[in-house]
Design a protein around this motif. Sequence first.
Motif, PDB file in Angstrom:
ATOM      1  N   SER A   2      -1.588  -8.329   6.245  1.00  0.00           N
ATOM      2  CA  SER A   2      -0.372  -8.902   5.660  1.00  0.00           C
ATOM      3  C   SER A   2      -0.360  -8.724   4.148  1.00  0.00           C
ATOM      4  N   VAL A   3      -1.521  -8.884   3.516  1.00  0.00           N
ATOM      5  CA  VAL A   3      -1.621  -8.689   2.069  1.00  0.00           C
ATOM      6  C   VAL A   3      -1.324  -7.236   1.712  1.00  0.00           C
ATOM      7  N   PHE A   4      -1.920  -6.311   2.459  1.00  0.00           N
ATOM      8  CA  PHE A   4      -1.669  -4.896   2.224  1.00  0.00           C
ATOM      9  C   PHE A   4      -0.192  -4.566   2.440  1.00  0.00           C
ATOM     10  N   ALA A   5       0.382  -5.129   3.507  1.00  0.00           N
ATOM     11  CA  ALA A   5       1.808  -4.891   3.784  1.00  0.00           C
ATOM     12  C   ALA A   5       2.681  -5.394   2.645  1.00  0.00           C
ATOM     13  N   ALA A   6       2.346  -6.582   2.103  1.00  0.00           N
ATOM     14  CA  ALA A   6       3.136  -7.140   1.002  1.00  0.00           C
ATOM     15  C   ALA A   6       3.056  -6.258  -0.237  1.00  0.00           C
ATOM     16  N   ALA A   7       1.841  -5.759  -0.547  1.00  0.00           N
ATOM     17  CA  ALA A   7       1.678  -4.914  -1.734  1.00  0.00           C
ATOM     18  C   ALA A   7       2.419  -3.595  -1.579  1.00  0.00           C
ATOM     19  N   VAL A   8       2.340  -2.986  -0.398  1.00  0.00           N
ATOM     20  CA  VAL A   8       3.037  -1.713  -0.166  1.00  0.00           C
ATOM     21  C   VAL A   8       4.540  -1.917  -0.181  1.00  0.00           C
ATOM     22  N   LEU A   9       4.991  -2.988   0.459  1.00  0.00           N
ATOM     23  CA  LEU A   9       6.423  -3.258   0.520  1.00  0.00           C
ATOM     24  C   LEU A   9       7.014  -3.458  -0.868  1.00  0.00           C
ATOM     25  N   GLY A  10       6.296  -4.197  -1.718  1.00  0.00           N
ATOM     26  CA  GLY A  10       6.804  -4.448  -3.067  1.00  0.00           C
ATOM     27  C   GLY A  10       6.683  -3.246  -3.984  1.00  0.00           C
ATOM     28  N   GLY A  11       5.787  -2.308  -3.651  1.00  0.00           N
ATOM     29  CA  GLY A  11       5.531  -1.154  -4.511  1.00  0.00           C
ATOM     30  C   GLY A  11       4.123  -1.246  -5.053  1.00  0.00           C
ATOM     31  N   LEU A  12       3.220  -0.387  -4.583  1.00  0.00           N
ATOM     32  CA  LEU A  12       1.820  -0.454  -4.987  1.00  0.00           C
ATOM     33  C   LEU A  12       1.686  -0.408  -6.508  1.00  0.00           C
ATOM     34  N   GLY A  13       0.957  -1.368  -7.047  1.00  0.00           N
ATOM     35  CA  GLY A  13       0.763  -1.430  -8.484  1.00  0.00           C
ATOM     36  C   GLY A  13       1.790  -2.268  -9.208  1.00  0.00           C
ATOM     37  N   SER A  14       2.823  -2.731  -8.513  1.00  0.00           N
ATOM     38  CA  SER A  14       3.861  -3.540  -9.141  1.00  0.00           C
ATOM     39  C   SER A  14       3.542  -5.019  -8.964  1.00  0.00           C
ATOM     40  N   ILE A  15       3.380  -5.752 -10.059  1.00  0.00           N
ATOM     41  CA  ILE A  15       3.074  -7.175  -9.979  1.00  0.00           C
ATOM     42  C   ILE A  15       4.264  -7.967  -9.429  1.00  0.00           C
ATOM     43  N   PRO A  16       5.481  -7.797  -9.988  1.00  0.00           N
ATOM     44  CA  PRO A  16       6.626  -8.506  -9.381  1.00  0.00           C
ATOM     45  C   PRO A  16       6.865  -8.069  -7.939  1.00  0.00           C
ATOM     46  N   GLY A  17       6.618  -6.789  -7.654  1.00  0.00           N
ATOM     47  CA  GLY A  17       6.823  -6.288  -6.308  1.00  0.00           C
ATOM     48  C   GLY A  17       5.892  -6.944  -5.305  1.00  0.00           C
ATOM     49  N   ALA A  18       4.649  -7.209  -5.712  1.00  0.00           N
ATOM     50  CA  ALA A  18       3.703  -7.866  -4.809  1.00  0.00           C
ATOM     51  C   ALA A  18       4.199  -9.250  -4.423  1.00  0.00           C
ATOM     52  N   LEU A  25      10.855   1.098   3.264  1.00  0.00           N
ATOM     53  CA  LEU A  25      10.399   2.346   2.648  1.00  0.00           C
ATOM     54  C   LEU A  25      11.231   3.545   3.078  1.00  0.00           C
ATOM     55  N   THR A  26      11.914   3.440   4.223  1.00  0.00           N
ATOM     56  CA  THR A  26      12.825   4.508   4.623  1.00  0.00           C
ATOM     57  C   THR A  26      13.974   4.637   3.632  1.00  0.00           C
ATOM     58  N   VAL A  27      14.417   3.480   3.124  1.00  0.00           N
ATOM     59  CA  VAL A  27      15.516   3.466   2.150  1.00  0.00           C
ATOM     60  C   VAL A  27      15.005   3.656   0.735  1.00  0.00           C
ATOM     61  N   ARG A  28      13.875   3.020   0.438  1.00  0.00           N
ATOM     62  CA  ARG A  28      13.306   3.089  -0.920  1.00  0.00           C
ATOM     63  C   ARG A  28      11.814   3.381  -0.821  1.00  0.00           C
ATOM     64  N   GLY A  62       5.623  -7.309  10.358  1.00  0.00           N
ATOM     65  CA  GLY A  62       5.487  -7.024   8.929  1.00  0.00           C
ATOM     66  C   GLY A  62       5.533  -5.538   8.646  1.00  0.00           C
ATOM     67  N   PHE A  63       4.884  -4.749   9.493  1.00  0.00           N
ATOM     68  CA  PHE A  63       4.886  -3.301   9.280  1.00  0.00           C
ATOM     69  C   PHE A  63       6.223  -2.676   9.668  1.00  0.00           C
ATOM     70  N   VAL A  64       6.941  -3.284  10.585  1.00  0.00           N
ATOM     71  CA  VAL A  64       8.294  -2.821  10.875  1.00  0.00           C
ATOM     72  C   VAL A  64       9.180  -3.006   9.644  1.00  0.00           C
ATOM     73  N   VAL A  65       9.009  -4.142   8.956  1.00  0.00           N
ATOM     74  CA  VAL A  65       9.762  -4.381   7.721  1.00  0.00           C
ATOM     75  C   VAL A  65       9.411  -3.324   6.681  1.00  0.00           C
ATOM     76  N   ILE A  66       8.128  -2.977   6.572  1.00  0.00           N
ATOM     77  CA  ILE A  66       7.712  -1.935   5.622  1.00  0.00           C
ATOM     78  C   ILE A  66       8.425  -0.621   5.924  1.00  0.00           C
TER      79      ILE A  66
END
Length: 292
Positions: A228-244, A279-282, A271-275
């Motif tokens: 879930s943590v990995f999914a949240a970081a990827v979803l927000g944009g890896l390396g992005s603090i606000p994105g996380a 990510l398909t759009v952005r 959670g991965f379905v949401v990713i």
Amino acid sequence: MPEDVLQGWLQALLNGVVSGSLLALPALGFSAIFAVLRFPNFAVGALATAGAYAAWVVNARLGLPVGAGVAAAFLVAALVGVLLEAAALERLGRGGALMKAIGSLAMAMVLENALRFAFGNDLQAFDLPLARDMLLGPVRIGPQQINNFLVAIAVMAALWAFLALTPLGRSMRAVADNPDLARLKGVNPRRIALITVAAGAGLCGVGGTLIGLDTAIDPLLGGRVLLSVFAAAVLGGLGSIPGAVAGAFVIGIAEEFTVLALSPSYRMAVGFVVILAVLTVRPAGLLGSRAA
């Protein structure tokens, strides 16, 4: 809409917001480490567990307040994170990001089994006073959920102030943006990397403690939330603090709504379905920067 259905939705939304705030802390740690060191550190789950056990020892065995346990969780997880980086993962850097990522998985297994050997496999609970849940209209919330949410928000605010207002925080952002240019400006990238690992690991320790306060702790606590943590970081944009933070809230809410219709075992899958959908759009994630 039937009243019981609306009540279930509101309860899931509230639970999702609280859950997202707890996921946000280790997701912030994961993203901060990735932004500066440029590899996914999968030891963050084990670091969360180590922090939770440190807090439990301070609270349940030493009899100190939970606040002291949270501080101990940050310090212990930060120390363990730096030791893992300096003693093992840094040496693997010559093999590239993939080698360090694999090494972090190995370190997570070692740390998890060390915790199992030291504390056993039984669930451990914090020494907390009994308190009744409160009703906010049609939804129910526990006092500990409120405390956890407020602590998580306070830690996130402190991190933002540190990164935005302190020279060390600005140096961390400079290394994340361009390490070569930062080096020319007199910044030591290795020193900043170790400080980043300490801060990121400390955030994981606090996050693990808050999750443990909400439920209980055992050696697999961090492993259960790692995806879930990995999914949240990827979803927000890896390396992005606000994105996380944004990704953590989206994952937390999505997982809670899943329980309304499916077995809880499907929470992480959703959670991965949401990713995939986002990510398909952005492709860069919700708040990640697009590649040039």
